[in-house]
Design a protein around this motif. Structure first.
Motif, PDB file in Angstrom:
ATOM      1  N   PRO A  37      31.601  33.889  40.773  1.00 43.35           N
ATOM      2  CA  PRO A  37      32.009  32.622  41.377  1.00 43.35           C
ATOM      3  C   PRO A  37      32.061  31.467  40.373  1.00 43.35           C
ATOM      4  O   PRO A  37      32.979  30.640  40.406  1.00 43.35           O
ATOM      5  N   ALA A  38      31.084  31.421  39.466  1.00 40.20           N
ATOM      6  CA  ALA A  38      31.086  30.363  38.452  1.00 40.20           C
ATOM      7  C   ALA A  38      32.275  30.529  37.519  1.00 40.20           C
ATOM      8  O   ALA A  38      32.866  29.538  37.066  1.00 40.20           O
ATOM      9  N   ALA A  39      32.641  31.775  37.238  1.00 40.45           N
ATOM     10  CA  ALA A  39      33.786  32.036  36.370  1.00 40.45           C
ATOM     11  C   ALA A  39      35.077  31.506  36.982  1.00 40.45           C
ATOM     12  O   ALA A  39      35.902  30.893  36.291  1.00 40.45           O
ATOM     13  N   VAL A  40      35.240  31.732  38.280  1.00 39.73           N
ATOM     14  CA  VAL A  40      36.452  31.256  38.961  1.00 39.73           C
ATOM     15  C   VAL A  40      36.513  29.728  38.949  1.00 39.73           C
ATOM     16  O   VAL A  40      37.555  29.133  38.636  1.00 39.73           O
ATOM     17  N   ARG A  41      35.393  29.100  39.262  1.00 38.34           N
ATOM     18  CA  ARG A  41      35.357  27.623  39.264  1.00 38.34           C
ATOM     19  C   ARG A  41      35.666  27.060  37.887  1.00 38.34           C
ATOM     20  O   ARG A  41      36.468  26.122  37.756  1.00 38.34           O
ATOM     21  N   LEU A  42      35.055  27.646  36.868  1.00 41.46           N
ATOM     22  CA  LEU A  42      35.243  27.128  35.518  1.00 41.46           C
ATOM     23  C   LEU A  42      36.650  27.406  35.005  1.00 41.46           C
ATOM     24  O   LEU A  42      37.254  26.573  34.316  1.00 41.46           O
ATOM     25  N   ALA A  43      37.198  28.563  35.340  1.00 36.53           N
ATOM     26  CA  ALA A  43      38.562  28.891  34.922  1.00 36.53           C
ATOM     27  C   ALA A  43      39.549  27.874  35.489  1.00 36.53           C
ATOM     28  O   ALA A  43      40.475  27.429  34.800  1.00 36.53           O
ATOM     29  N   ARG A  44      39.345  27.487  36.745  1.00 37.26           N
ATOM     30  CA  ARG A  44      40.240  26.503  37.359  1.00 37.26           C
ATOM     31  C   ARG A  44      40.067  25.120  36.746  1.00 37.26           C
ATOM     32  O   ARG A  44      40.998  24.313  36.748  1.00 37.26           O
ATOM     33  N   GLU A  45      38.885  24.875  36.199  1.00 40.71           N
ATOM     34  CA  GLU A  45      38.625  23.571  35.580  1.00 40.71           C
ATOM     35  C   GLU A  45      39.178  23.484  34.163  1.00 40.71           C
ATOM     36  O   GLU A  45      39.841  22.507  33.808  1.00 40.71           O
ATOM     37  N   VAL A  46      38.924  24.517  33.350  1.00 42.78           N
ATOM     38  CA  VAL A  46      39.295  24.435  31.927  1.00 42.78           C
ATOM     39  C   VAL A  46      40.595  25.162  31.597  1.00 42.78           C
ATOM     40  O   VAL A  46      41.153  24.973  30.524  1.00 42.78           O
ATOM     41  N   ARG A  47      41.072  26.029  32.483  1.00 42.40           N
ATOM     42  CA  ARG A  47      42.323  26.777  32.303  1.00 42.40           C
ATOM     43  C   ARG A  47      42.408  27.426  30.917  1.00 42.40           C
ATOM     44  O   ARG A  47      43.266  27.073  30.101  1.00 42.40           O
ATOM     45  N   PRO A  48      41.547  28.399  30.654  1.00 41.88           N
ATOM     46  CA  PRO A  48      41.535  29.037  29.341  1.00 41.88           C
ATOM     47  C   PRO A  48      42.743  29.944  29.136  1.00 41.88           C
ATOM     48  O   PRO A  48      43.392  30.369  30.100  1.00 41.88           O
ATOM     49  N   ALA A  65      36.159  38.202  40.808  1.00 46.31           N
ATOM     50  CA  ALA A  65      36.540  37.033  39.996  1.00 46.31           C
ATOM     51  C   ALA A  65      37.876  37.286  39.302  1.00 46.31           C
ATOM     52  O   ALA A  65      38.733  36.398  39.219  1.00 46.31           O
ATOM     53  N   THR A  66      38.065  38.508  38.815  1.00 48.21           N
ATOM     54  CA  THR A  66      39.344  38.874  38.184  1.00 48.21           C
ATOM     55  C   THR A  66      40.485  38.739  39.183  1.00 48.21           C
ATOM     56  O   THR A  66      41.543  38.185  38.877  1.00 48.21           O
ATOM     57  N   LYS A  67      40.256  39.231  40.381  1.00 47.42           N
ATOM     58  CA  LYS A  67      41.282  39.156  41.433  1.00 47.42           C
ATOM     59  C   LYS A  67      41.622  37.710  41.755  1.00 47.42           C
ATOM     60  O   LYS A  67      42.805  37.349  41.893  1.00 47.42           O
ATOM     61  N   ALA A  68      40.605  36.860  41.846  1.00 48.98           N
ATOM     62  CA  ALA A  68      40.823  35.456  42.195  1.00 48.98           C
ATOM     63  C   ALA A  68      41.556  34.707  41.087  1.00 48.98           C
ATOM     64  O   ALA A  68      42.484  33.930  41.349  1.00 48.98           O
TER      65      ALA A  68
END
Length: 218
Positions: A37-48, A65-68
């Motif tokens: 869940p933290a990975a999904v939130r952070l990915a949406r924030e920083v867009r790596p 998380a991969t699916k999301a």
């Protein structure tokens, strides 16, 4: 600069990955997460550009998380490398079907990790031919006959030839060598095929190649 999000529930593992990445010119760490869940939130924030995703984490697994992340249109440019202890793990195949661009075993050497990051950031896949076949075999049950994708009719003969080779696990460099074309031309062909077939990445091209019957089960 290629930005990388590190996802692992072990702080020591994250620190080791961070040290490797930050020491490499052209790569930068965009952030760290300890569960899905933290990975999904952070990915949406920083867009790596790339996510290194551990699959098995007690706080929320990397598969969901991969699916999301792969299914989020806002993160269409983000590529995911799953980290696993066993390449035979069914969760690796599931992650690839959900949109991961490849996988690395956790006993990887540093050069393999750094090259893998650059490879998926460039739009290629970390995909052995044996894994390519297993993705297709598990994606389509044997009792379901292959059906041509109507979009395949839009491909030229050369593009169909390249699709077959991509589905067999060929890299852009191997395509160029096999077909006696430049690397730039190989990349252009693959890009056009992705667009015509509406595919996110090369892993989806593998699935299309096998499901359409262009590539046999071998």
């Amino acid at each position: 600069m290629i930005t990388v999000l590190i996802v692992d529930d072990h702080q020591l593992a994250r620190s080791g990955l961070r040290s490797l990445i930050e020491a490499e010119p052209g790569l930068a760490v965009a952030g760290e997460a300890g569960d899905g869940p933290a990975a999904v939130r952070l990915a949406r924030e920083v867009r790596p550009d790339v996510v290194l995703m551990d699959l098995k984490m007690p706080g929320g697994d990397g598969l969901e998380a991969t699916k999301a992340i792969a299914g989020d249109p806002a993160l269409a440019a983000t590529r995911i490398i799953v980290l696993t202890s066993y390449d035979s793990d069914h969760s690796v195949l599931a992650a690839l079907r959900y949109g991961a661009s490849g996988y690395l075993l956790k006993d990887f050497e540093a050069p393999a990790l750094l090259q893998g990051i650059r490879t998926v950031a460039a739009g290629e896949a970390l995909l052995a031919p044996t894994i390519a076949r297993r993705i297709a075999e598990t994606w389509t049950p044997p009792a379901v006959p292959a059906r041509p994708d109507p979009a395949l009719a839009e491909l030229t003969e050369r593009e169909r030839e390249i699709l077959v080779k991509v589905a067999e696990g060929r890299s852009n460099a191997e395509l160029a060598a096999d077909l006696h074309i430049t690397l730039a031309t190989a990349k252009t062909h693959v890009s056009r095929i992705l667009t015509k077939l509406g595919a996110r990445d090369r892993v989806q091209l593998v699935i299309i190649g096998y499901q359409s019957g262009l590539v046999g089960p071998g």
